[in-house]
Design a protein around this motif. Structure first.
Motif, PDB file in Angstrom:
ATOM      1  N   LEU A 118      96.768  32.014  52.556  1.00 21.86           N
ATOM      2  CA  LEU A 118      95.738  31.068  52.507  1.00 21.86           C
ATOM      3  C   LEU A 118      94.846  31.158  53.529  1.00 21.86           C
ATOM      4  N   SER A 119      95.011  32.004  54.739  1.00 18.91           N
ATOM      5  CA  SER A 119      94.024  32.188  55.747  1.00 18.91           C
ATOM      6  C   SER A 119      93.749  33.670  56.048  1.00 18.91           C
ATOM      7  N   ALA A 120      92.628  33.952  56.694  1.00 12.96           N
ATOM      8  CA  ALA A 120      92.564  35.339  56.705  1.00 12.96           C
ATOM      9  C   ALA A 120      91.700  35.455  58.342  1.00 12.96           C
ATOM     10  N   ASN A 121      92.206  36.507  58.952  1.00  7.08           N
ATOM     11  CA  ASN A 121      91.530  36.991  60.361  1.00  7.08           C
ATOM     12  C   ASN A 121      90.373  37.804  60.031  1.00  7.08           C
ATOM     13  N   ILE A 122      89.284  37.208  60.447  1.00  7.62           N
ATOM     14  CA  ILE A 122      87.859  37.985  60.102  1.00  7.62           C
ATOM     15  C   ILE A 122      87.278  38.629  61.169  1.00  7.62           C
ATOM     16  N   LEU A 123      87.069  39.887  61.053  1.00  4.07           N
ATOM     17  CA  LEU A 123      86.444  40.801  62.138  1.00  4.07           C
ATOM     18  C   LEU A 123      85.081  40.854  61.711  1.00  4.07           C
ATOM     19  N   LEU A 124      84.141  40.265  62.362  1.00  2.00           N
ATOM     20  CA  LEU A 124      82.749  40.328  61.950  1.00  2.00           C
ATOM     21  C   LEU A 124      82.303  41.589  62.367  1.00  2.00           C
ATOM     22  N   ALA A 125      81.166  41.947  61.367  1.00  2.00           N
ATOM     23  CA  ALA A 125      80.483  43.428  61.576  1.00  2.00           C
ATOM     24  C   ALA A 125      79.368  42.957  62.514  1.00  2.00           C
ATOM     25  N   CYS A 126      78.245  43.734  62.503  1.00  2.33           N
ATOM     26  CA  CYS A 126      77.008  43.613  63.093  1.00  2.33           C
ATOM     27  C   CYS A 126      75.797  42.770  62.384  1.00  2.33           C
ATOM     28  N   ASP A 127      76.209  42.375  61.081  1.00  3.41           N
ATOM     29  CA  ASP A 127      75.206  41.958  60.156  1.00  3.41           C
ATOM     30  C   ASP A 127      75.809  40.541  59.616  1.00  3.41           C
TER      31      ASP A 127
ATOM     32  N   LYS B 219      68.161  64.065  80.083  1.00  4.13           N
ATOM     33  CA  LYS B 219      68.225  62.796  78.913  1.00  4.13           C
ATOM     34  C   LYS B 219      69.463  62.453  78.405  1.00  4.13           C
ATOM     35  N   VAL B 220      69.660  61.035  78.340  1.00  5.67           N
ATOM     36  CA  VAL B 220      70.747  60.305  77.717  1.00  5.67           C
ATOM     37  C   VAL B 220      70.235  59.870  76.420  1.00  5.67           C
ATOM     38  N   LEU B 221      70.933  60.213  75.303  1.00  5.05           N
ATOM     39  CA  LEU B 221      70.483  59.491  74.041  1.00  5.05           C
ATOM     40  C   LEU B 221      71.950  58.511  73.543  1.00  5.05           C
ATOM     41  N   VAL B 222      71.374  57.116  73.071  1.00  5.66           N
ATOM     42  CA  VAL B 222      72.351  56.026  73.045  1.00  5.66           C
ATOM     43  C   VAL B 222      71.972  55.533  71.595  1.00  5.66           C
ATOM     44  N   SER B 223      73.017  55.590  70.682  1.00  5.34           N
ATOM     45  CA  SER B 223      73.058  54.911  69.426  1.00  5.34           C
ATOM     46  C   SER B 223      74.046  53.997  68.799  1.00  5.34           C
ATOM     47  N   ASP B 224      73.695  52.917  68.131  1.00  6.99           N
ATOM     48  CA  ASP B 224      74.780  52.067  67.454  1.00  6.99           C
ATOM     49  C   ASP B 224      74.270  51.940  66.088  1.00  6.99           C
ATOM     50  N   GLN B 225      75.048  51.177  65.397  1.00 14.55           N
ATOM     51  CA  GLN B 225      74.823  50.671  64.001  1.00 14.55           C
ATOM     52  C   GLN B 225      73.342  50.625  63.598  1.00 14.55           C
ATOM     53  N   HIS B 226      72.570  50.001  64.483  1.00 18.68           N
ATOM     54  CA  HIS B 226      71.274  49.664  63.906  1.00 18.68           C
ATOM     55  C   HIS B 226      70.053  50.524  64.789  1.00 18.68           C
ATOM     56  N   SER B 227      70.188  50.786  66.056  1.00 19.45           N
ATOM     57  CA  SER B 227      69.086  51.446  66.581  1.00 19.45           C
ATOM     58  C   SER B 227      69.469  52.604  67.524  1.00 19.45           C
ATOM     59  N   SER B 228      68.645  53.364  68.188  1.00 18.80           N
ATOM     60  CA  SER B 228      69.034  54.195  69.061  1.00 18.80           C
ATOM     61  C   SER B 228      67.522  54.172  70.230  1.00 18.80           C
ATOM     62  N   VAL B 229      68.271  54.534  71.499  1.00 24.50           N
ATOM     63  CA  VAL B 229      67.368  54.479  72.634  1.00 24.50           C
ATOM     64  C   VAL B 229      67.759  55.772  73.598  1.00 24.50           C
ATOM     65  N   SER B 230      66.871  55.805  74.604  1.00 24.84           N
ATOM     66  CA  SER B 230      67.126  57.008  75.299  1.00 24.84           C
ATOM     67  C   SER B 230      66.527  56.684  76.847  1.00 24.84           C
ATOM     68  N   ALA B 231      67.088  57.314  77.896  1.00 24.62           N
ATOM     69  CA  ALA B 231      66.349  57.193  79.229  1.00 24.62           C
ATOM     70  C   ALA B 231      66.735  58.738  79.836  1.00 24.62           C
ATOM     71  N   GLN B 232      65.666  58.842  80.965  1.00 26.67           N
ATOM     72  CA  GLN B 232      65.755  60.269  81.444  1.00 26.67           C
ATOM     73  C   GLN B 232      65.472  60.178  82.757  1.00 26.67           C
TER      74      GLN B 232
END
Length: 232
Positions: A10-19, A117-130
């Motif tokens: 009757l109940s559910a534990n919900i793990l939300l995504a990024c959207d 340079k370091v490259l970082v990405s997640d489910q939506h975007s990517s960024v970098s710095a150097q």
């Protein structure tokens, strides 16, 4: 039944995504009759993926000097993916095979400038710095005898040859050779090789001593100890 998470309670534990996610509960009785209800769950605004490096200013390293560069990631959705690349001045990027938030760089034995340079990405975007890395060339290898070799020695008398060396890259290796003027001889023979810059020897015949100093990068310098030592 809960969609898209599954489960029949009757109940559910919900793990939300990024959207934003629509949650639907479908109830079915023993006669096969069912009814559903759904609810749209919104996600609070994400501040946006960002990354910064420390140190942030250009780094100048002497040969074989090391520097740790740390990436600080924020605003990511889920676990961020991190990679490090070496960017040559012509734009060529070389993957360094490191995926953690820190990278340790050790300078080589040659002068070079590049961007780390370091490259970082997640489910939506990517960024970098150097950050810019400037590696300096080692000082020229130089070597000399600490004191002039003796002009003569008594038979069996020992003398120590000491080399003063500087510059080069990394640890220095000293290879001492001796040329003895006796019947059946007449070639330079290696008598000692290693990290010691001194060599002691005695002889019953006239001889010469020389030393080759070699650095970690393979550069070498030959130091000859003056003329022939006369043994009497």
């Amino acid at each position: 039944n809960w969609t898209p998470f599954g489960g029949n309670s009757l109940s559910a534990n919900i793990l939300l995504a990024c959207d934003p996610t629509e949650v639907r509960l479908t109830v079915t009785d023993a006669g096969g009759r069912s009814n559903s209800i759904s609810h749209q769950i919104g996600i609070s605004a994400n501040p946006g993926l960002s990354v910064s490096l420390s140190p942030v200013t250009a780094q100048t390293l002497s040969p074989l000097q090391s520097r740790i560069v740390t990436a600080t990631v924020s605003g990511h959705c889920g676990s961020p993916q991190i990679s490090w690349v070496k960017v040559l001045l012509d734009g060529t990027e070389l993957d360094l095979g490191v995926t953690g938030s820190t990278y340790t760089h050790t300078a080589s034995c040659t002068a070079e400038a590049f961007h780390l340079k370091v490259l970082v990405s997640d489910q939506h975007s990517s960024v970098s710095a150097q950050v810019t890395i400037n590696e300096t060339a080692p000082a020229a290898l130089s070597a000399s005898w600490q004191s002039p070799p003796p002009a003569s020695l008594a038979a069996g008398q020992s003398h120590t040859w000491q080399v003063n060396a500087s510059g080069g890259c990394g640890n220095l290796n000293y290879t001492f050779e001796r040329l003895v003027f006796a019947p059946g001889t007449g070639i330079w023979e290696s008598v000692q090789s290693g990290s010691s810059a001194s060599y002691s020897t005695s002889s019953t015949h006239n001889f010469k001593v020389r030393c080759t100093v070699t650095d970690q990068n393979g550069n070498s310098l030959l130091v000859v100890a003056g003329g022939t030592v006369q043994v009497s």
